[in-house]
Design an enzyme around this catalytic site. Structure first.
Site, PDB file in Angstrom:
ATOM      1  N   SER A  72       0.880  -1.183   0.000  1.00 39.57           N
ATOM      2  CA  SER A  72       0.000   0.000   0.000  1.00 39.57           C
ATOM      3  C   SER A  72       0.908   1.221   0.000  1.00 39.57           C
ATOM      4  O   SER A  72       2.101   1.121   0.329  1.00 39.57           O
ATOM      5  CB  SER A  72      -0.831  -0.013   1.291  1.00 39.57           C
ATOM      6  OG  SER A  72      -1.446   1.241   1.521  1.00 39.57           O
ATOM      7  N   TYR A 131      -2.114  -1.161  10.510  1.00 37.09           N
ATOM      8  CA  TYR A 131      -2.020  -1.301   9.052  1.00 37.09           C
ATOM      9  C   TYR A 131      -0.670  -0.789   8.548  1.00 37.09           C
ATOM     10  O   TYR A 131       0.011  -1.445   7.766  1.00 37.09           O
ATOM     11  CB  TYR A 131      -3.179  -0.532   8.413  1.00 37.09           C
ATOM     12  CG  TYR A 131      -3.368  -0.762   6.939  1.00 37.09           C
ATOM     13  CD1 TYR A 131      -4.114  -1.834   6.470  1.00 37.09           C
ATOM     14  CD2 TYR A 131      -2.811   0.112   6.002  1.00 37.09           C
ATOM     15  CE1 TYR A 131      -4.307  -2.044   5.114  1.00 37.09           C
ATOM     16  CE2 TYR A 131      -2.996  -0.088   4.640  1.00 37.09           C
ATOM     17  CZ  TYR A 131      -3.749  -1.158   4.199  1.00 37.09           C
ATOM     18  OH  TYR A 131      -3.925  -1.364   2.850  1.00 37.09           O
TER      19      TYR A 131
HETATM   20  P1  NAD Z   1     -11.171  -6.513   0.214  1.00 39.35           P
HETATM   21  O1  NAD Z   1     -11.723  -6.385   1.583  1.00 39.35           O
HETATM   22  O2  NAD Z   1     -12.035  -6.231  -0.959  1.00 39.35           O
HETATM   23  O3  NAD Z   1     -10.550  -7.975   0.018  1.00 39.35           O
HETATM   24  C1  NAD Z   1      -9.731  -8.554   0.986  1.00 39.35           C
HETATM   25  C2  NAD Z   1      -9.962 -10.045   0.942  1.00 39.35           C
HETATM   26  O4  NAD Z   1      -9.069 -10.644   1.911  1.00 39.35           O
HETATM   27  C3  NAD Z   1     -11.390 -10.428   1.347  1.00 39.35           C
HETATM   28  O5  NAD Z   1     -11.939 -11.322   0.391  1.00 39.35           O
HETATM   29  C4  NAD Z   1     -11.210 -11.081   2.698  1.00 39.35           C
HETATM   30  O6  NAD Z   1     -12.164 -12.103   2.968  1.00 39.35           O
HETATM   31  C5  NAD Z   1      -9.792 -11.627   2.583  1.00 39.35           C
HETATM   32  N1  NAD Z   1      -9.221 -11.853   3.903  1.00 39.35           N
HETATM   33  C6  NAD Z   1      -9.095 -10.942   4.903  1.00 39.35           C
HETATM   34  N2  NAD Z   1      -8.608 -11.535   5.992  1.00 39.35           N
HETATM   35  C7  NAD Z   1      -8.403 -12.835   5.674  1.00 39.35           C
HETATM   36  C8  NAD Z   1      -7.930 -13.959   6.395  1.00 39.35           C
HETATM   37  N3  NAD Z   1      -7.608 -13.866   7.697  1.00 39.35           N
HETATM   38  N4  NAD Z   1      -7.833 -15.142   5.765  1.00 39.35           N
HETATM   39  C9  NAD Z   1      -8.199 -15.253   4.475  1.00 39.35           C
HETATM   40  N5  NAD Z   1      -8.683 -14.243   3.746  1.00 39.35           N
HETATM   41  C10 NAD Z   1      -8.781 -13.037   4.350  1.00 39.35           C
HETATM   42  O7  NAD Z   1      -9.878  -5.587   0.212  1.00 39.35           O
HETATM   43  P2  NAD Z   1      -8.965  -5.005  -0.958  1.00 39.35           P
HETATM   44  O8  NAD Z   1      -9.151  -3.544  -0.925  1.00 39.35           O
HETATM   45  O9  NAD Z   1      -9.118  -5.745  -2.221  1.00 39.35           O
HETATM   46  O10 NAD Z   1      -7.533  -5.275  -0.307  1.00 39.35           O
HETATM   47  C11 NAD Z   1      -6.641  -6.268  -0.781  1.00 39.35           C
HETATM   48  C12 NAD Z   1      -5.244  -5.864  -0.372  1.00 39.35           C
HETATM   49  O11 NAD Z   1      -4.926  -4.628  -0.969  1.00 39.35           O
HETATM   50  C13 NAD Z   1      -5.059  -5.682   1.138  1.00 39.35           C
HETATM   51  O12 NAD Z   1      -3.827  -6.220   1.550  1.00 39.35           O
HETATM   52  C14 NAD Z   1      -5.075  -4.187   1.292  1.00 39.35           C
HETATM   53  O13 NAD Z   1      -4.336  -3.781   2.413  1.00 39.35           O
HETATM   54  C15 NAD Z   1      -4.411  -3.769   0.012  1.00 39.35           C
HETATM   55  N6  NAD Z   1      -4.683  -2.388  -0.367  1.00 39.35           N
HETATM   56  C16 NAD Z   1      -5.947  -1.963  -0.579  1.00 39.35           C
HETATM   57  C17 NAD Z   1      -6.150  -0.644  -0.924  1.00 39.35           C
HETATM   58  C18 NAD Z   1      -7.525  -0.096  -1.178  1.00 39.35           C
HETATM   59  O14 NAD Z   1      -7.636   1.121  -1.307  1.00 39.35           O
HETATM   60  N7  NAD Z   1      -8.563  -0.913  -1.296  1.00 39.35           N
HETATM   61  C19 NAD Z   1      -5.079   0.233  -1.054  1.00 39.35           C
HETATM   62  C20 NAD Z   1      -3.796  -0.230  -0.825  1.00 39.35           C
HETATM   63  C21 NAD Z   1      -3.615  -1.552  -0.491  1.00 39.35           C
END
Ligand code: NAD
Length: 265
Positions: free
Chosen positions: A147, A160
Protein backbone atom coordinates in the site's frame (compact mmCIF):
# COMPACT_ATOMS: atom_id res chain seq x y z
CA UNK A 1 -15.87 -12.05 -14.66
CA UNK A 2 -15.03 -14.90 -16.98
CA UNK A 3 -11.82 -16.31 -18.35
CA UNK A 4 -11.36 -17.89 -21.71
CA UNK A 5 -8.27 -19.64 -20.46
CA UNK A 6 -7.64 -22.64 -18.34
CA UNK A 7 -4.12 -23.82 -17.67
CA UNK A 8 -5.24 -27.43 -17.64
CA UNK A 9 -6.50 -27.22 -21.24
CA UNK A 10 -3.38 -25.45 -22.50
CA UNK A 11 -5.08 -24.86 -25.83
CA UNK A 12 -6.08 -21.20 -25.91
CA UNK A 13 -3.67 -18.33 -26.37
CA UNK A 14 -3.69 -15.70 -23.64
CA UNK A 15 -5.12 -12.21 -24.19
CA UNK A 16 -3.30 -10.33 -26.94
CA UNK A 17 -0.34 -8.52 -25.44
CA UNK A 18 -0.68 -10.36 -22.15
CA UNK A 19 2.02 -12.09 -20.19
CA UNK A 20 1.89 -15.76 -21.12
CA UNK A 21 1.44 -17.75 -17.93
CA UNK A 22 0.21 -20.96 -19.54
CA UNK A 23 1.56 -23.92 -17.62
CA UNK A 24 2.14 -21.78 -14.52
CA UNK A 25 0.28 -22.14 -11.24
CA UNK A 26 -0.57 -19.14 -9.07
CA UNK A 27 -1.91 -18.68 -5.56
CA UNK A 28 -3.72 -15.45 -4.66
CA UNK A 29 -4.68 -14.75 -1.05
CA UNK A 30 -7.79 -12.68 -0.45
CA UNK A 31 -8.77 -13.76 -3.95
CA UNK A 32 -12.47 -13.59 -3.20
CA UNK A 33 -12.82 -9.80 -3.33
CA UNK A 34 -11.44 -6.52 -4.58
CA UNK A 35 -7.81 -6.45 -5.75
CA UNK A 36 -7.30 -10.19 -5.13
CA UNK A 37 -10.34 -11.11 -7.21
CA UNK A 38 -9.20 -8.87 -10.08
CA UNK A 39 -5.65 -10.28 -9.86
CA UNK A 40 -6.87 -13.89 -9.83
CA UNK A 41 -8.89 -13.09 -12.94
CA UNK A 42 -5.96 -11.34 -14.65
CA UNK A 43 -3.59 -14.25 -13.97
CA UNK A 44 -6.17 -16.77 -15.20
CA UNK A 45 -6.63 -14.71 -18.37
CA UNK A 46 -2.86 -14.97 -18.89
CA UNK A 47 -3.23 -18.76 -18.77
CA UNK A 48 -2.29 -19.63 -15.17
CA UNK A 49 -4.17 -22.12 -13.05
CA UNK A 50 -5.12 -20.00 -10.04
CA UNK A 51 -5.65 -21.12 -6.45
CA UNK A 52 -8.09 -18.65 -4.90
CA UNK A 53 -7.52 -18.43 -1.14
CA UNK A 54 -10.02 -16.62 1.06
CA UNK A 55 -11.77 -17.04 4.39
CA UNK A 56 -15.11 -16.21 2.74
CA UNK A 57 -16.31 -19.51 1.26
CA UNK A 58 -18.96 -18.10 -1.06
CA UNK A 59 -16.76 -15.52 -2.73
CA UNK A 60 -13.71 -17.83 -2.99
CA UNK A 61 -15.80 -20.48 -4.70
CA UNK A 62 -17.55 -18.02 -6.99
CA UNK A 63 -14.27 -16.48 -8.18
CA UNK A 64 -12.63 -19.89 -8.65
CA UNK A 65 -15.62 -21.14 -10.65
CA UNK A 66 -15.61 -18.03 -12.85
CA UNK A 67 -11.93 -18.30 -13.75
CA UNK A 68 -11.51 -22.09 -13.87
CA UNK A 69 -9.41 -22.03 -10.69
CA UNK A 70 -9.43 -23.86 -7.37
CA UNK A 71 -10.97 -22.41 -4.18
CA UNK A 72 -9.37 -22.82 -0.76
CA UNK A 73 -11.39 -21.60 2.19
CA UNK A 74 -8.96 -20.85 5.02
CA UNK A 75 -8.44 -18.21 7.68
CA UNK A 76 -4.87 -16.98 7.23
CA UNK A 77 -4.85 -15.76 10.82
CA UNK A 78 -4.59 -19.42 11.73
CA UNK A 79 -0.88 -20.38 11.48
CA UNK A 80 -1.88 -23.96 10.60
CA UNK A 81 -3.82 -22.80 7.53
CA UNK A 82 -0.82 -22.40 5.25
CA UNK A 83 0.13 -26.08 5.56
CA UNK A 84 -3.21 -27.04 3.96
CA UNK A 85 -2.51 -24.96 0.83
CA UNK A 86 -0.65 -26.15 -2.28
CA UNK A 87 3.12 -25.59 -2.16
CA UNK A 88 3.74 -26.22 -5.86
CA UNK A 89 2.99 -22.73 -7.12
CA UNK A 90 5.09 -20.55 -9.43
CA UNK A 91 3.38 -17.26 -8.59
CA UNK A 92 2.47 -16.19 -5.06
CA UNK A 93 0.35 -13.06 -4.57
CA UNK A 94 0.17 -12.03 -0.91
CA UNK A 95 -2.89 -9.84 -0.99
CA UNK A 96 -5.25 -10.66 1.90
CA UNK A 97 -5.61 -7.76 4.27
CA UNK A 98 -7.88 -5.87 6.61
CA UNK A 99 -8.11 -2.43 8.13
CA UNK A 100 -8.93 -0.97 11.53
CA UNK A 101 -8.93 2.76 12.22
CA UNK A 102 -8.35 4.00 15.79
CA UNK A 103 -5.92 6.11 17.78
CA UNK A 104 -3.04 4.13 19.27
CA UNK A 105 -4.31 4.61 22.82
CA UNK A 106 -7.70 3.17 21.82
CA UNK A 107 -6.42 0.48 19.42
CA UNK A 108 -7.45 -3.02 20.59
CA UNK A 109 -4.21 -5.04 21.03
CA UNK A 110 -5.80 -8.25 19.77
CA UNK A 111 -6.86 -6.45 16.56
CA UNK A 112 -3.31 -5.11 16.13
CA UNK A 113 -1.88 -8.59 16.55
CA UNK A 114 -4.43 -10.16 14.17
CA UNK A 115 -3.49 -7.69 11.44
CA UNK A 116 0.22 -8.54 11.79
CA UNK A 117 -0.65 -12.25 11.55
CA UNK A 118 -2.70 -11.88 8.37
CA UNK A 119 -0.56 -9.26 6.61
CA UNK A 120 3.01 -10.18 7.70
CA UNK A 121 3.17 -13.64 9.28
CA UNK A 122 0.94 -15.35 6.68
CA UNK A 123 2.99 -13.95 3.73
CA UNK A 124 6.17 -15.16 5.50
CA UNK A 125 4.69 -18.63 6.06
CA UNK A 126 3.48 -18.77 2.45
CA UNK A 127 6.90 -17.80 1.10
CA UNK A 128 8.46 -20.49 3.30
CA UNK A 129 5.88 -22.95 1.95
CA UNK A 130 6.19 -22.11 -1.76
CA UNK A 131 9.82 -21.09 -2.30
CA UNK A 132 11.28 -24.63 -2.41
CA UNK A 133 9.11 -25.39 -5.49
CA UNK A 134 10.08 -22.10 -7.15
CA UNK A 135 13.77 -22.67 -6.42
CA UNK A 136 13.56 -26.23 -7.79
CA UNK A 137 12.12 -24.87 -11.06
CA UNK A 138 14.50 -21.92 -11.24
CA UNK A 139 11.60 -19.48 -11.69
CA UNK A 140 9.13 -17.76 -9.44
CA UNK A 141 7.25 -14.54 -8.85
CA UNK A 142 6.20 -13.17 -5.48
CA UNK A 143 3.93 -10.13 -5.58
CA UNK A 144 3.12 -8.52 -2.26
CA UNK A 145 0.13 -6.21 -2.32
CA UNK A 146 1.38 -3.54 0.03
CA UNK A 147 0.00 0.00 0.00
CA UNK A 148 1.13 3.60 -0.04
CA UNK A 149 0.87 2.95 3.69
CA UNK A 150 3.87 0.64 3.29
CA UNK A 151 5.84 3.79 2.41
CA UNK A 152 3.98 6.56 4.23
CA UNK A 153 2.06 6.82 7.49
CA UNK A 154 -1.42 8.07 8.24
CA UNK A 155 -2.72 8.81 11.71
CA UNK A 156 -5.04 6.24 13.30
CA UNK A 157 -3.76 3.34 11.14
CA UNK A 158 -0.99 2.03 13.40
CA UNK A 159 -1.57 -1.69 12.80
CA UNK A 160 -2.02 -1.30 9.05
CA UNK A 161 1.00 0.97 8.57
CA UNK A 162 3.15 -1.26 10.79
CA UNK A 163 2.05 -4.41 8.94
CA UNK A 164 2.61 -2.93 5.47
CA UNK A 165 6.06 -1.60 6.44
CA UNK A 166 6.82 -5.13 7.73
CA UNK A 167 5.67 -6.65 4.45
CA UNK A 168 7.97 -4.25 2.58
CA UNK A 169 10.97 -5.55 4.54
CA UNK A 170 9.98 -9.17 4.07
CA UNK A 171 9.59 -8.62 0.33
CA UNK A 172 13.09 -7.16 0.04
CA UNK A 173 14.67 -10.06 1.93
CA UNK A 174 12.81 -12.53 -0.34
CA UNK A 175 14.19 -10.61 -3.34
CA UNK A 176 17.77 -11.01 -2.12
CA UNK A 177 17.39 -14.69 -1.26
CA UNK A 178 15.39 -15.52 -4.40
CA UNK A 179 17.66 -13.80 -6.92
CA UNK A 180 20.09 -16.71 -7.43
CA UNK A 181 17.09 -18.99 -8.03
CA UNK A 182 15.25 -16.92 -10.67
CA UNK A 183 12.65 -15.76 -8.16
CA UNK A 184 11.63 -12.10 -7.93
CA UNK A 185 9.78 -10.46 -5.04
CA UNK A 186 8.18 -7.05 -5.28
CA UNK A 187 5.58 -4.87 -3.61
CA UNK A 188 2.75 -3.08 -5.36
CA UNK A 189 1.69 0.08 -3.53
CA UNK A 190 -1.76 1.34 -4.38
CA UNK A 191 -3.39 4.50 -3.13
CA UNK A 192 -7.14 4.18 -2.54
CA UNK A 193 -8.79 1.45 -4.62
CA UNK A 194 -12.53 1.05 -5.16
CA UNK A 195 -13.04 -2.15 -3.09
CA UNK A 196 -15.20 -3.24 -0.12
CA UNK A 197 -12.24 -2.48 2.20
CA UNK A 198 -12.27 1.19 1.19
CA UNK A 199 -16.05 1.41 0.95
CA UNK A 200 -16.07 0.44 4.66
CA UNK A 201 -13.64 3.25 5.46
CA UNK A 202 -15.70 5.77 3.48
CA UNK A 203 -18.86 4.85 5.37
CA UNK A 204 -17.00 4.93 8.71
CA UNK A 205 -15.41 8.33 8.11
CA UNK A 206 -18.65 9.82 6.79
CA UNK A 207 -20.36 8.79 10.02
CA UNK A 208 -17.44 9.93 12.22
CA UNK A 209 -17.16 13.40 10.61
CA UNK A 210 -20.86 13.86 9.82
CA UNK A 211 -20.14 14.54 6.13
CA UNK A 212 -21.44 12.91 2.91
CA UNK A 213 -19.45 9.90 1.57
CA UNK A 214 -18.43 11.84 -1.59
CA UNK A 215 -16.75 14.45 0.61
CA UNK A 216 -14.77 11.71 2.38
CA UNK A 217 -13.46 10.55 -1.00
CA UNK A 218 -12.53 13.94 -2.42
CA UNK A 219 -11.68 15.79 0.79
CA UNK A 220 -9.93 13.10 2.85
CA UNK A 221 -8.93 9.97 0.88
CA UNK A 222 -7.83 11.71 -2.31
CA UNK A 223 -6.36 14.73 -0.55
CA UNK A 224 -2.78 13.67 -1.40
CA UNK A 225 -3.49 12.13 -4.81
CA UNK A 226 -2.94 14.31 -7.87
CA UNK A 227 -5.45 12.18 -9.80
CA UNK A 228 -8.80 12.76 -8.13
CA UNK A 229 -10.47 9.41 -8.57
CA UNK A 230 -10.28 6.04 -6.84
CA UNK A 231 -8.17 3.37 -8.52
CA UNK A 232 -10.06 0.45 -10.05
CA UNK A 233 -9.02 -3.04 -8.84
CA UNK A 234 -8.28 -4.07 -12.44
CA UNK A 235 -5.63 -1.32 -12.69
CA UNK A 236 -3.75 -2.82 -9.73
CA UNK A 237 -4.26 -6.35 -11.07
CA UNK A 238 -2.67 -5.36 -14.39
CA UNK A 239 0.50 -4.26 -12.55
CA UNK A 240 0.56 -7.51 -10.55
CA UNK A 241 0.23 -9.51 -13.75
CA UNK A 242 2.94 -7.47 -15.48
CA UNK A 243 5.33 -8.28 -12.62
CA UNK A 244 4.76 -11.98 -13.40
CA UNK A 245 5.62 -11.63 -17.08
CA UNK A 246 8.69 -12.16 -19.22
CA UNK A 247 9.92 -8.55 -19.23
CA UNK A 248 10.21 -8.05 -15.49
CA UNK A 249 12.81 -10.65 -14.49
CA UNK A 250 15.27 -7.89 -13.53
CA UNK A 251 12.76 -6.03 -11.38
CA UNK A 252 13.08 -7.28 -7.82
CA UNK A 253 13.05 -5.84 -4.32
CA UNK A 254 11.14 -2.76 -5.46
CA UNK A 255 7.97 -1.05 -4.28
CA UNK A 256 5.87 0.09 -7.18
CA UNK A 257 3.42 2.90 -6.39
CA UNK A 258 0.08 2.92 -8.20
CA UNK A 259 -0.82 6.11 -6.43
CA UNK A 260 -2.01 8.82 -8.80
CA UNK A 261 0.93 11.03 -7.83
CA UNK A 262 0.49 10.78 -4.03
CA UNK A 263 4.20 9.98 -3.55
CA UNK A 264 5.31 12.83 -5.82
CA UNK A 265 4.34 15.40 -3.18
P1 NAD B 1 -11.17 -6.51 0.21
O1 NAD B 1 -11.72 -6.38 1.58
O2 NAD B 1 -12.04 -6.23 -0.96
O3 NAD B 1 -10.55 -7.98 0.02
C1 NAD B 1 -9.73 -8.55 0.99
C2 NAD B 1 -9.96 -10.05 0.94
O4 NAD B 1 -9.07 -10.64 1.91
C3 NAD B 1 -11.39 -10.43 1.35
O5 NAD B 1 -11.94 -11.32 0.39
C4 NAD B 1 -11.21 -11.08 2.70
O6 NAD B 1 -12.16 -12.10 2.97
C5 NAD B 1 -9.79 -11.63 2.58
N1 NAD B 1 -9.22 -11.85 3.90
C6 NAD B 1 -9.10 -10.94 4.90
N2 NAD B 1 -8.61 -11.53 5.99
C7 NAD B 1 -8.40 -12.84 5.67
C8 NAD B 1 -7.93 -13.96 6.39
N3 NAD B 1 -7.61 -13.87 7.70
N4 NAD B 1 -7.83 -15.14 5.76
C9 NAD B 1 -8.20 -15.25 4.47
N5 NAD B 1 -8.68 -14.24 3.75
C10 NAD B 1 -8.78 -13.04 4.35
O7 NAD B 1 -9.88 -5.59 0.21
P2 NAD B 1 -8.96 -5.01 -0.96
O8 NAD B 1 -9.15 -3.54 -0.93
O9 NAD B 1 -9.12 -5.75 -2.22
O10 NAD B 1 -7.53 -5.27 -0.31
C11 NAD B 1 -6.64 -6.27 -0.78
C12 NAD B 1 -5.24 -5.86 -0.37
O11 NAD B 1 -4.93 -4.63 -0.97
C13 NAD B 1 -5.06 -5.68 1.14
O12 NAD B 1 -3.83 -6.22 1.55
C14 NAD B 1 -5.07 -4.19 1.29
O13 NAD B 1 -4.34 -3.78 2.41
C15 NAD B 1 -4.41 -3.77 0.01
N6 NAD B 1 -4.68 -2.39 -0.37
C16 NAD B 1 -5.95 -1.96 -0.58
C17 NAD B 1 -6.15 -0.64 -0.92
C18 NAD B 1 -7.52 -0.10 -1.18
O14 NAD B 1 -7.64 1.12 -1.31
N7 NAD B 1 -8.56 -0.91 -1.30
C19 NAD B 1 -5.08 0.23 -1.05
C20 NAD B 1 -3.80 -0.23 -0.82
C21 NAD B 1 -3.61 -1.55 -0.49
Amino acid sequence: MTSRFHAASGTSAPDAGAEDLRGRTALVTGGGSGIGKATADALARAGALVHVVDREAGSARAVAAAIGGVAHVVDLADPGAVGTLPAGVDVLVNNAGLQHVAAIEDFPPDRFELMQRVMVTAPFLLMRHCLPHMYAGGWGRIVNVSSMHGLRASAFKSAYVAAKHGLEGLSKVAALEGAPHGVTSNCVNPGYVRTPLVEGQIAGQAAAHGIPPEEVVTGILLDRSAIKRLIEPEEVAAVCRWLCGPHTGYITGVSLPVDGGWGAR
